[in-house]
Motif scaffolding. Sequence first.
Motif: not given
Length: 473
Positions: A351, A376, A379, A405-406, A424, A446-447, A450
């Motif tokens: 991620y 992207p 983090t 985006t989480p 998000d 950031g992803e 999740r």
Amino acid sequence: MDFLPIFLDIRSRPCLVVGGGEVAARKVELLMRANAAVTVVALEIGRSLVRYRDAGRITHHARAFQPADIDACALVIAATDDEAVNREVSRRCRERAIPVNVVDVPPLCSFIVPSIVDRSPVVVAVSSGGSSPVLARILRLRLETMLPAGYGKLARLAEGFRERVKRRFSNTVQRRRFWERVLQGPVAEMMLAGQERAARLAVEVALQQGTFSSLSSGEVYLVGAGPGDPDLLTLRAVRLMQQADVVVYDRLVTQEILDLAHRGAERIYVGKACGEKSLSQEQINAILVRLARQGKRVLRLKGGDPFIFGRGGEEADALAEQGIPFQVVPGVTAASGCSAYAGIPLTHRDYAHSCVFVPGHMKDGGEINWRALAQPAQTLVVYMGLRSVRPICERLIAEGLAAATPAALIQNGTTRSQVVLIADLASLPGKAASLDMGPPSLLIIGEVVRLHQRFAWFASADAAQESARRAVG
Ligand code: SAH
């Protein structure tokens, strides 16, 4: 006392181990550490023993035990799984008054092997007299954490100065005082912190002057207290807390952590309390300098890590400028602590390729380059961002991050009152406001966020966490 503790010199002396398995190998290693000439008698030997034999570090006889094997031995250890053999080795040795140990069979032993804390040349041996090896091992572990890794260096320092100190102070009381100062004061701390030259110099000066003043000058420890859970303190932090004369701390340091400081230590609060004005950084620097000048050992205890948004750099600067000795002890920073306790691996490679720590606002109201941060596969960890959580999220969306985006907001991370809000970028500000989240809070975007769902392992005791869960729905 059932056994007399002694330390035996077996350097280059013949020692015998009967048996070739893992247990035997551990005993062989112990004997090798004491530089014995080790012979192993066993039909077969395991992998590590083969390695030692091939390296010429031990002698191996691949056969059964013979009575003559114990001739001239300084000591013998039997570690076979054959009870009859163990018994015979024990009997033969006892007949000839050769010290013998049969592993885990106290009645067959004339000596027992203690649990050891090795800070050579300082060695601590712990024994339960064979009654409970596990208990001895637990005690040993406690001692391990109490004795700094560099403790042996202190002994070497003392050894190096021993003769000169004897000549300098003919009076034994004076001599003892001198050593007590050296081995417990700032000199010892310097040695343990790897500042060996400074330590030797201080002892030199004290010896030349015949006074102790160079041994008891003040100093400052800039110590990271971690994010809140006292278990996350470093061993060095705890040790310094127990010997500081005064503790200077701020708001982020929890009471539980403060309780670990030496009872007699003076405590000075320099943080902000509700409604009060906090001290300026210059004022705090001045306090540290003044206390150290009074000859005190000053512990400057700071939340997280002193060098990560902690102004430790500014304090170190002031101390260096005034020539006051100091050391810096790292701590677990909020990003590490909060992410670990929230189950968010900051750089999980599926991620994120990078992780950036940023402050929510700048020192003089300067601008943060949010465009550069809206990347992207990255983090983003925002310290001190609670008050600006809405503008931050909106700005990141405006700069190109997806609204979906989480994002996580973690309050009181690592403590029993930890609250984790997962949302998000679009919905986080509203939810944070409705939950009335307060400081200290850390924002992670950031992803990787999740993964919280799968990895959240830490259950806080707080009801607020429940409502956070409901808010997320
Ligand atoms: N030197 C510290 C950071 C000091 S700045 C460190 O390395 O962690 C203060 C900010 O740290 C707070 O505004 C908050 O964003 C973050 N912080 C510190 N402790 C925290 C905790 N237990 N939970 C959540 N955030 C924390």
